[in-house]
Design an enzyme around this catalytic site. Structure first.
Site, PDB file in Angstrom:
ATOM      1  CG  HIS A  22       2.359   0.072   4.601  1.00 27.22           C
ATOM      2  ND1 HIS A  22       1.745  -1.206   5.546  1.00 27.22           N
ATOM      3  CD2 HIS A  22       0.982   1.038   4.337  1.00 27.22           C
ATOM      4  CE1 HIS A  22       0.804  -0.525   5.904  1.00 27.22           C
ATOM      5  NE2 HIS A  22       0.039   0.283   5.034  1.00 27.22           N
ATOM      6  CG  HIS A  66      -4.601   2.636  -1.237  1.00 28.63           C
ATOM      7  ND1 HIS A  66      -5.546   1.561  -0.355  1.00 28.63           N
ATOM      8  CD2 HIS A  66      -3.829   3.108  -0.074  1.00 28.63           C
ATOM      9  CE1 HIS A  66      -5.162   2.257   0.670  1.00 28.63           C
ATOM     10  NE2 HIS A  66      -3.371   3.062   0.949  1.00 28.63           N
ATOM     11  CG  HIS A 124      -3.834   7.171   2.951  1.00 28.84           C
ATOM     12  ND1 HIS A 124      -4.290   6.993   4.151  1.00 28.84           N
ATOM     13  CD2 HIS A 124      -3.437   5.744   2.228  1.00 28.84           C
ATOM     14  CE1 HIS A 124      -3.952   5.615   4.495  1.00 28.84           C
ATOM     15  NE2 HIS A 124      -3.561   5.032   3.792  1.00 28.84           N
ATOM     16  CG  ASP A 173      -1.873  -0.935   1.060  1.00 29.13           C
ATOM     17  OD1 ASP A 173      -2.012  -1.899   1.049  1.00 29.13           O
ATOM     18  OD2 ASP A 173      -3.196  -1.118   1.789  1.00 29.13           O
ATOM     19  CG  ASP A 174      -0.191   3.831   1.992  1.00 30.22           C
ATOM     20  OD1 ASP A 174      -1.368   3.291   1.512  1.00 30.22           O
ATOM     21  OD2 ASP A 174       0.515   3.667   3.251  1.00 30.22           O
TER      22      ASP A 174
END
Length: 548
Positions: free
Chosen positions: A179, A83, A87, A32-33
């Protein structure tokens, strides 16, 4: 075979994708991210070294700065998923902002890879019913992670702790969360470097989430007793329920063509339904459909409707009948189901489906549903989804219940021809039509031709009417042929009618694709259609009177 999040029984939240331990073992590593210019390239190098594929849930604000990393990941066979852009914690912002976050990221990622994203992960794993509804309406499958494998690498527990957590809890079909951006990720990089060879030594392959979803689908279909795809018999005349019933019996080699003696629908009714009311074929009250329950017994078919007030009350009998190899018909609220029809997942509408299989797993029961020949509704659905779709069917016209059939093969192989012909002759004797439909259509298309802009929708209603009539004429010819009561000229004339209607459809297709409106062509064909249909009806009645 998806594990559903219990906080939202209506929504499909994928947390893991358990598979049987026969053959290969699979695991999904999700990151993620990212992308991040420091850590993502190193992770990509490690993945390439071991031939592992993963799913990156990318943030738009990072992808816009490092599109070359998104492109590299995609070109090396990894999956790029959505995603959000910035965020946010989705339940704390408006639905419009949620959709904007997703849409902006989708547009960015697809512009880089040329591929639309299909998977979505909410930041922090947080959502509510409104968020899920919005995400699903945008066509996304929501992916979380296996509960023990939320690695919490942002807490910097040490790479050895991350590795131990994974090794202790990984199972076939697990989804792991790490991540590749958002802070110090050196421990994450080292954990990945160690995990890949260790898990591969245990027989695991690292695959993308979409790959694993497809493998699970194939495995379920191969392992369960599922009736083969039932082809759609007719796509343009029969409504949803009629289409399923007749498609099923045609697939069972029942001579359903005998049922079509009354498909030559009065043209005034067609004009009223499709043009004046601007309705669709699903809601057309056909004479043939109204006679089905009356006519099916002549083919050796009996239908039985068993009422149930809830899906839980129906489940045991459903399981029993499916286990016997029967096809079970039922009505559901289409709002809860993924499907090609625009109203599914948007409108609370009643739809008919066929259940043809069941699979019991440690995660629960899954029912195999199919409807037409399109494979997009040919899959397992979790018990919770089928249950809410069945229980939330509120339309009194379609009661809660299960419908099954019995077939008398002896009668099906030798239908009651005399009785069918008597019913056909009674219908024909009462049938009247001046075919003014074609006059009305000529006036209608003249208005469309004059209006110019904004006429695509109006042309669509004309298209639907022509499409319906062409299908009705095809079915009627099938009756004449199976009943062996036709004259060669009658069949030739009906095929000429179908050809003229198809000419109108082709011209309207060209118009809706940007061509000029085919006014003169449609008017010319409608004049010939009216004359031909009058002549066919006259000859059919003459033939009946001679035989009487």
């Amino acid at each position: 075979m998806f594990v559903l999040d219990s906080r939202s029984p209506e929504a499909r939240i994928v947390k893991e994708i358990p598979l049987s331990d026969e053959g290969c073992r699979y695991v999904c590593l999700t990151l993620d991210d990212g992308p991040d210019p420091q850590y993502t390239p190193i992770i990509l190098d490690i993945l390439k070294e071991y031939g592992a594929k993963v799913t990156f849930f990318s943030l738009g604000r990072n992808a816009v700065n490092y599109p070359e990393l998104v492109q590299r990941a995609y070109e090396e066979g990894h999956e790029i998923a959505n995603h959000t852009y910035s965020h946010p914690e989705l339940p704390t912002i408006t639905i419009e902002q949620v959709q904007a976050e997703i849409r902006q990221t989708e547009e960015l990622l697809s512009s880089i890879t040329g591929q639309h994203t299909a998977l979505f992960r909410p930041p922090y794993g947080k959502y509510n019913d409104e968020v899920l509804n919005a995400v699903e309406e945008m066509g996304y499958t929501v992916i979380l992670w296996s509960d023990p494998l939320e690695m919490m690498d942002w807490e910097l527990p040490g790479s050895d702790v991350l590795v131990k957590t994974a090794l202790d809890h990984v199972e076939n079909g697990s989804i792991m969360l790490l991540h590749d951006a958002g802070g110090e990720r050196g421990q994450t990089v080292e954990a990945i470097r160690q995990l890949l060879p260790l898990l591969m030594a245990r027989g695991y392959q690292f695959v993308t989430v979409s790959d694993l979803l497809e493998r699970a689908k194939v495995q379920r279909k191969e392992s369960a007793n599922v009736k083969a795809l039932i082809p759609r018999y007719d796509e343009s005349f029969l409504n949803c329920t009629e289409g399923h019933v007749i498609s099923y019996f045609a697939n069972e080699r029942i001579p359903v063509e005998w049922l079509f003696y009354s498909t030559w629908e009065p043209s005034a009714r067609i004009f009223e339904h499709f043009i004046q009311k601007r309705d669709n074929r699903w809601h057309y009250p056909s004479t043939c459909g109204a006679r089905l329950q009356h006519d099916l017994p002549l083919l050796g078919v009996s239908m039985h409707m068993y009422p149930y007030q809830s899906f839980e009350a129906a489940a045991d009998d459903l399981r029993k009948w499916v286990g016997q190899g029967r096809v079970v018909f039922l009505f559901i609220n289409g709002y809860y189901f993924e499907h090609r029809v625009y109203s599914y997942k948007k409108l609370h509408e009643t739809h008919n489906v066929m259940i043809t299989g069941v699979s019991d797993t440690v995660e629960g029961t899954f029912w195999f549903i199919q409807d037409h020949a399109q494979p997009d509704f040919y899959d397992y659905y979790a018990h919770a989804i089928v249950q809410v779709g069945f229980d939330d069917n509120q339309w009194s016209k379609h009661p809660k219940g299960l419908m099954i059939s019995d077939i008398n093969r002896e009668l099906a192989n030798a239908p009651n021809r005399h009785t069918f012909l008597e019913r056909y002759r009674k219908w024909l004797d009462a049938y009247e039509d001046d075919f003014s439909f074609y006059d009305y259509i000529q006036e209608y298309v003249v208005k469309i031709g004059r209006n110019g802009q904004g006429t695509e929708q109006l042309a669509g209603h004309v298209y639907d009417a022509f499409h319906f009539i062409a299908s009705a004429r095809r079915l009627f010819v099938r009756f004449l042929l199976v009943a062996q009561i036709y004259e060669a000229k009658q069949v030739a004339d009906v095929h000429r009618i179908i050809g003229l209607l198809e000419g109108n459809l082709a011209d309207l297709d060209a118009y809706r694709s940007g061509g000029s409106f085919p006014l003169n062509e449609i008017i010319g064909r409608c004049r010939e259609l009216k004359w031909l249909e009058q002549d066919v009806l006259h000859n059919l009645k003459r033939q009946y009177q001679l035989q009487s």
